[in-house]
Motif scaffolding. Structure first.
Motif, mmCIF file in Angstrom:
data_model
loop_
_atom_site.group_PDB
_atom_site.id
_atom_site.type_symbol
_atom_site.label_atom_id
_atom_site.label_comp_id
_atom_site.label_asym_id
_atom_site.label_seq_id
_atom_site.Cartn_x
_atom_site.Cartn_y
_atom_site.Cartn_z
ATOM 1 N N ILE A 120 9.598 -3.060 3.530
ATOM 2 C CA ILE A 120 8.155 -3.009 3.295
ATOM 3 C C ILE A 120 7.571 -4.411 3.220
ATOM 4 C CG2 ILE A 120 6.354 -2.336 1.623
ATOM 5 C CD1 ILE A 120 7.601 0.090 2.962
ATOM 6 N N GLU A 121 6.449 -4.600 3.896
ATOM 7 C CA GLU A 121 5.665 -5.826 3.767
ATOM 8 C C GLU A 121 4.356 -5.467 3.074
ATOM 9 O OE1 GLU A 121 4.106 -9.845 4.618
ATOM 10 O OE2 GLU A 121 6.050 -8.937 4.183
ATOM 11 N N THR A 122 4.020 -6.150 1.989
ATOM 12 C CA THR A 122 2.734 -5.901 1.323
ATOM 13 C C THR A 122 1.738 -6.952 1.794
ATOM 14 O OG1 THR A 122 3.344 -7.262 -0.567
ATOM 15 C CG2 THR A 122 3.809 -4.911 -0.737
ATOM 16 N N LYS A 123 0.499 -6.545 1.938
ATOM 17 C CA LYS A 123 -0.554 -7.464 2.382
ATOM 18 C C LYS A 123 -1.760 -7.343 1.453
ATOM 19 C CE LYS A 123 1.172 -9.587 5.877
ATOM 20 N NZ LYS A 123 1.471 -11.007 5.668
ATOM 21 N N GLY A 124 -2.687 -8.326 1.590
ATOM 22 C CA GLY A 124 -3.925 -8.264 0.821
ATOM 23 C C GLY A 124 -4.606 -6.930 1.050
ATOM 24 N N GLY A 125 -5.270 -6.433 0.012
ATOM 25 C CA GLY A 125 -5.806 -5.072 0.073
ATOM 26 C C GLY A 125 -7.153 -4.958 0.758
ATOM 27 N N PHE A 126 -7.858 -3.878 0.434
ATOM 28 C CA PHE A 126 -9.218 -3.635 0.920
ATOM 29 C C PHE A 126 -10.118 -3.602 -0.301
ATOM 30 C CE2 PHE A 126 -6.251 -1.664 3.851
ATOM 31 C CZ PHE A 126 -6.701 -2.105 5.088
ATOM 32 N N ASN A 127 -11.256 -4.311 -0.238
ATOM 33 C CA ASN A 127 -12.127 -4.334 -1.414
ATOM 34 C C ASN A 127 -12.871 -3.003 -1.566
ATOM 35 O OD1 ASN A 127 -14.370 -4.361 0.298
ATOM 36 N ND2 ASN A 127 -14.658 -6.580 0.136
ATOM 37 N N ARG A 128 -13.728 -2.925 -2.581
ATOM 38 C CA ARG A 128 -14.374 -1.632 -2.918
ATOM 39 C C ARG A 128 -15.249 -1.102 -1.789
ATOM 40 N NH1 ARG A 128 -13.472 -0.292 -8.071
ATOM 41 N NH2 ARG A 128 -12.707 -1.912 -9.459
ATOM 42 N N SER A 129 -15.703 -1.988 -0.910
ATOM 43 C CA SER A 129 -16.529 -1.508 0.206
ATOM 44 C C SER A 129 -15.700 -1.304 1.478
ATOM 45 C CB SER A 129 -17.673 -2.488 0.461
ATOM 46 O OG SER A 129 -17.159 -3.772 0.739
ATOM 47 N N GLY A 130 -14.375 -1.481 1.378
ATOM 48 C CA GLY A 130 -13.494 -1.212 2.516
ATOM 49 C C GLY A 130 -13.186 -2.414 3.379
ATOM 50 N N ALA A 131 -13.745 -3.591 3.041
ATOM 51 C CA ALA A 131 -13.480 -4.793 3.841
ATOM 52 C C ALA A 131 -12.081 -5.325 3.554
ATOM 53 C CB ALA A 131 -14.523 -5.865 3.532
ATOM 54 N N SER A 132 -11.434 -5.859 4.594
ATOM 55 C CA SER A 132 -10.063 -6.346 4.461
ATOM 56 C C SER A 132 -10.007 -7.649 3.681
ATOM 57 C CB SER A 132 -9.461 -6.562 5.853
ATOM 58 O OG SER A 132 -8.201 -7.191 5.743
ATOM 59 N N SER B 182 -11.084 0.650 -3.812
ATOM 60 C CA SER B 182 -12.128 1.636 -4.104
ATOM 61 C C SER B 182 -11.575 2.820 -4.890
ATOM 62 C CB SER B 182 -12.780 2.127 -2.803
ATOM 63 O OG SER B 182 -11.857 2.898 -2.047
ATOM 64 N N ASN B 183 -10.247 3.027 -4.782
ATOM 65 C CA ASN B 183 -9.644 4.129 -5.550
ATOM 66 C C ASN B 183 -8.360 3.691 -6.268
ATOM 67 O OD1 ASN B 183 -7.741 4.009 -3.395
ATOM 68 N ND2 ASN B 183 -9.005 5.481 -2.227
ATOM 69 N N ASN B 184 -8.024 2.412 -6.139
ATOM 70 C CA ASN B 184 -6.842 1.827 -6.796
ATOM 71 C C ASN B 184 -5.525 2.465 -6.355
ATOM 72 O OD1 ASN B 184 -6.892 -0.471 -8.320
ATOM 73 N ND2 ASN B 184 -6.394 0.554 -10.233
ATOM 74 N N GLU B 185 -5.488 2.989 -5.120
ATOM 75 C CA GLU B 185 -4.270 3.624 -4.601
ATOM 76 C C GLU B 185 -3.604 2.716 -3.560
ATOM 77 O OE1 GLU B 185 -2.859 6.355 -5.555
ATOM 78 O OE2 GLU B 185 -4.398 7.554 -6.571
ATOM 79 N N LEU B 186 -2.292 2.904 -3.393
ATOM 80 C CA LEU B 186 -1.546 2.189 -2.364
ATOM 81 C C LEU B 186 -1.435 3.054 -1.117
ATOM 82 C CD1 LEU B 186 1.345 0.689 -4.540
ATOM 83 C CD2 LEU B 186 -0.549 -0.582 -3.509
ATOM 84 N N PHE B 187 -1.604 2.430 0.053
ATOM 85 C CA PHE B 187 -1.497 3.137 1.331
ATOM 86 C C PHE B 187 -0.465 2.427 2.204
ATOM 87 C CE2 PHE B 187 -5.457 4.602 -0.319
ATOM 88 C CZ PHE B 187 -5.676 5.866 0.229
ATOM 89 N N ILE B 188 0.150 3.200 3.115
ATOM 90 C CA ILE B 188 1.160 2.626 4.014
ATOM 91 C C ILE B 188 0.791 2.895 5.469
ATOM 92 C CG2 ILE B 188 2.642 4.704 3.889
ATOM 93 C CD1 ILE B 188 5.076 2.747 4.086
ATOM 94 N N CYS B 189 1.025 1.907 6.316
ATOM 95 C CA CYS B 189 0.821 2.035 7.765
ATOM 96 C C CYS B 189 2.183 1.880 8.433
ATOM 97 C CB CYS B 189 -0.142 0.947 8.241
ATOM 98 S SG CYS B 189 -0.421 0.934 10.015
ATOM 99 N N MET B 190 2.580 2.850 9.286
ATOM 100 C CA MET B 190 3.940 2.845 9.836
ATOM 101 C C MET B 190 4.007 2.866 11.356
ATOM 102 S SD MET B 190 5.681 5.535 7.141
ATOM 103 C CE MET B 190 7.321 5.429 7.839
ATOM 104 N N ASN B 191 2.929 3.268 12.037
ATOM 105 C CA ASN B 191 3.018 3.467 13.493
ATOM 106 C C ASN B 191 2.236 2.440 14.306
ATOM 107 O OD1 ASN B 191 4.717 5.776 13.338
ATOM 108 N ND2 ASN B 191 2.945 6.956 12.611
ATOM 109 N N ASN B 192 0.903 2.436 14.158
ATOM 110 C CA ASN B 192 0.063 1.494 14.906
ATOM 111 C C ASN B 192 -0.827 0.750 13.922
ATOM 112 O OD1 ASN B 192 0.806 2.375 17.686
ATOM 113 N ND2 ASN B 192 -0.052 4.307 16.938
ATOM 114 N N TYR B 193 -0.774 -0.586 13.979
ATOM 115 C CA TYR B 193 -1.486 -1.354 12.952
ATOM 116 C C TYR B 193 -2.988 -1.264 13.152
ATOM 117 C CZ TYR B 193 -2.330 -4.835 9.415
ATOM 118 O OH TYR B 193 -2.743 -5.472 8.264
ATOM 119 N N ASN B 194 -3.701 -1.068 12.042
ATOM 120 C CA ASN B 194 -5.154 -0.964 12.073
ATOM 121 C C ASN B 194 -5.705 -1.647 10.825
ATOM 122 O OD1 ASN B 194 -7.914 0.057 11.921
ATOM 123 N ND2 ASN B 194 -7.279 1.543 13.483
#
Length: 729
Positions: free
Chosen positions: A657-669, A702-714
């Motif tokens: 797993i690689e962790t990266k900077g999150g998304f702020n409350r308005s969804g910006a990276s 925006s919801n304080n949850e962790l998400f994972i991307c596994m197939n195509n980076y977006n």
């Protein structure tokens, strides 16, 4: 040939750009050990290539011979440079592109005989003569925090400088100044300074000691011996040095230190002990050499500016009752790497502070932040000692960086962004419509109109006027070289290679099959000068985005078996009120207060510890042969190592797993890594090759949850590529 580091090239570029800004003052903040003198001498050299009528005055502090050291460095790195000392100026005056190294003390100190009154007048006459010849002064104030006085200010005013560059590791705030800062992490990444300062390793929460001096010296001597053995294992001759810093007015303490060291057979007589005090100096000859004999040096609070001993690695700071101001320079003494590289070993790549002085410790932490932490050694649990994976490492016979791949990338960029082809006449039309200027004259913009109220609106209403001047190959030739050099700095390419790219892309007299334009030499000069800002932006975009990647030759990769290190130096925040042990970690005693960690990493470690699905988790290192790495290339063909953050097991299946900077409350990276898409593809290739699972994890604030991307980076959290982590892992 001396090779500048990427951060040094970037700093030179920023200094060059600051010459065109309206602020008269520039603050250049660069950590001790970053090669500040090298950066500034190359800046003066680059400046001389494209700017007319400048004289550089480099003012150094201290009673020593720092001005001579700095001059010697410029003579060494910049061949044919016109360097002078004060004595040379008094004889010959100032000439264009002179770099004059002058000690403040010789100009400012009362009673100093370096310049008598008649000579001071003569010195001022040399300045007046320089102004009369149309020369302008750029002042570099070295270690500016040491010369912030009225007298020093008066000296600067004598020169009527057009620019003042103040350099320091600890600059004071100056209003209306351009700040250029070399990030400490960039210097660490290049291996010039140590990764971490470890404070009071293994002291624990409470200790009782009979003698603070003997306790601290014992720890330091043990660490020195441990380091020496580790260097010898790597066939290095480095002999690590302990710096013992005494409080001022502490003769009794000095005596106690010397007597205790004698019981350990560390004495002046056998050469293992050195001292550098105003009234006592011993065993200092060649002490800076990598394999010099002394293993301990005694100093007081102030040590000569410019003292450079890269093998110094341990500081013992002895406490006093009076309030002593914290000096970051003292810490700087132990932060340089002895051989200008990391050894890929946490023990050798760290420096060590032993002290009971809480004020000093707080000063260190305040200044170094997450770079200064308490530490303890942790050991790998038995059940995880047989875990193996394949680590990829850059081969020593890999491709060297050259202009060819950068050139191909630029061709591809112009094809995709401007629709260019081999039809160069058509290309010129396409580029004109996108804002490129084509002329055999130099076009510079100015404004005309009237302003009454100094409002933004009135300034915006001013008319833009093109100042057109015929191309002068001598004058504009220097400007062209300057522009090409600055573009090269942005791509970490030397001038010669950058010039090759420009000529092959645009000059009809240089053969290249995939030319974008066919301009004659005069037109190339004008094209680069007129379109400098546009070229700079296009080159920057081309090199960083995966969109413009050409087909790169496969990197030459060396494969190595990776095992989780059996022990490591665990750094943590001892002040954190929560010191929860994470049982799922592969190391016994791993705490929730682990540092240095990003917000995403802290959240991910907490999630894994609380999840019933995770068998175990390991935090990978971020640099070094002992950690798991994957090799990839950037668009210019430079080989880079990617160290994924975590290795873990879920139901016996290995995940990376690689962790990266999150998304702020308005969804910006909030991810600042421009190579994230490329690293994602590299990780996916590695996982498929070795039949493993994994992906990138980011936090949605925006919801304080962790998400994972596994197939195509977006880079859009609302995309279906991002799944809730708890549904997957």
């Amino acid at each position: 040939m001396f090779q500048l580091a990427e951060f040094q090239l970037k700093a030179i570029g920023s200094l060059m750009e600051s010459l065109n800004e309206s602020n008269k003052e520039v603050i250049f903040k660069s950590p001790t050990g970053s090669g500040k003198t090298i950066i500034l001498t190359h800046f003066m050299d680059e400046c001389g290539k494209g700017h007319f009528g400048n004289v550089f005055i480099w003012l150094t502090p201290g009673k020593g011979d720092l001005e001579e050291q700095s001059k010697a460095k410029m003579d060494k790195y910049i061949h044919n440079s016109s360097t002078k000392l004060l004595s040379d100026v008094m004889t010959d005056g100032f000439e264009e592109n002179d770099a004059c190294f002058i000690n403040w003390e010789k100009l400012t100190k009362k009673g100093n005989n370096a310049l008598k009154e008649s000579e001071k007048l003569n010195f001022q006459e040399h300045i007046i003569n320089a102004h009369n010849k149309g020369l302008e002064f750029i002042i570099i104030v070295d270690e500016s925090h040491q010369n912030d006085t009225v007298r020093a200010s008066d000296i600067i005013e004598l020169f009527k400088p057009k620019k003042i560059i103040r350099t320091s590791a600890t600059p004071k705030n100056y209003a209306n100044a351009t700040l250029i800062e070399v990030p400490e992490e960039d210097v660490i990444a290049e291996g010039l300074i140590k990764k971490m300062l470890v404070i009071n390793e293994g002291f624990g929460q409470a200790i009782e000691v009979e003698s603070p001096i003997s306790y601290l010296l014992d720890r330091a001597l043990d660490k020195q011996n441990e380091l020496k053995l580790a260097y010898e294992e790597r066939k290095s001759i480095a002999n690590p040095l302990i710096v013992v810093q005494l409080p001022n007015n502490s003769d009794v303490m000095q005596d106690e230190v010397e007597r205790y060291l004698a019981t350990k057979d560390v004495t002046y007589e056998n050469g293992l002990l050195a001292v550098w005090l105003s009234d006592k100096k011993q065993n200092l000859e060649e002490i800076e050499e990598l394999n010099a004999t002394p293993i301990v040096i005694i100093i007081k609070q102030a040590i000569a500016t410019g003292w450079d001993c890269p093998r110094a690695q341990i500081l013992v700071k002895l406490r006093e009752n009076t309030g002593e101001t914290f000096e970051i320079q003292t810490i700087g003494r132990i932060r340089r790497m002895p051989e200008l590289k990391h050894y890929e070993n946490d023990l050798l790549d760290s420096c060590y502070l032993y002290t009971f002085d809480e004020k000093f410790t707080e000063g260190v932490k305040l200044h170094l932040g997450k770079g200064a932490l308490e530490a303890i050694k942790l050991f790998l649990k038995k059940e995880h000692r047989e875990i193996t994976l394949t680590s990829e490492q850059k081969s020593v016979i890999g491709l060297s960086k050259d202009a060819t791949l950068s050139l191909k990338t630029m061709v591809l960029y112009y094809e995709k962004e401007y629709g260019t082809s081999t039809r160069t006449v058509e290309n010129e039309t396409r580029m004109k419509t996108k804002g490129y200027i084509f002329s055999d004259k130099v076009v510079k913009k100015t404004f005309t109109g009237e302003v009454h109220t100094l409002t933004m609106q009135e300034f915006e209403n001013l008319k833009s006027v093109d100042m057109v001047e015929p191309l002068n190959t001598h004058r504009h030739g220097r400007e062209y070289h300057n522009r090409v050099s600055t573009l090269g700095v942005k791509l970490s390419l030397p001038y010669e290679q950058m010039n090759t790219i420009i000529r092959r892309l645009f000059d009809k007299n240089v053969r290249y099959d995939q030319k974008v334009l066919r301009l004659d030499t005069r037109e190339v000069y004008a094209f680069v000068i007129n379109n400098f800002n546009k070229l700079k932006e296009d080159f920057r975009l081309a090199m960083s985005s995966p969109t413009y990647q050409t087909i790169l030759p496969l990197p030459v990769i060396a494969k190595k078996e990776f095992r989780i290190p059996q022990e490591f130096l665990f750094t943590y925040n001892a002040k954190n009120r929560v010191q929860r042990e994470y049982e799922s970690n592969v190391y016994k005693g791993y705490l929730s207060s682990a540092e240095v960690r990003s917000d995403s990493e802290k959240s991910f470690e907490k999630y894994c510890n609380e999840s019933d699905n995770i068998d175990w988790i390991y935090k990978n290192g971020d640099k070094g042969n002992e950690y798991l790495s994957i090799v990839y290339q950037d668009n210019s063909g430079t080989h880079r190592s990617f160290y994924p953050d975590y290795i873990l097991s879920k139901g016996g299946q290995i995940w990376i797993i690689e962790t990266k900077g999150g998304f702020n409350r308005s969804g910006a990276s909030e991810d600042i890594d421009k190579f994230s898409p490329k690293k994602f593809e590299v990780l996916k290739r590695y996982l498929n090759k070795y039949n493993l699972k994994g992906g990138f994890v980011r936090k949605d604030k925006s919801n304080n949850e962790l998400f994972i991307c596994m197939n195509n980076y977006n880079d859009d959290i609302s995309s279906d590529e991002w799944q809730l982590l708890e549904d997957v892992l």
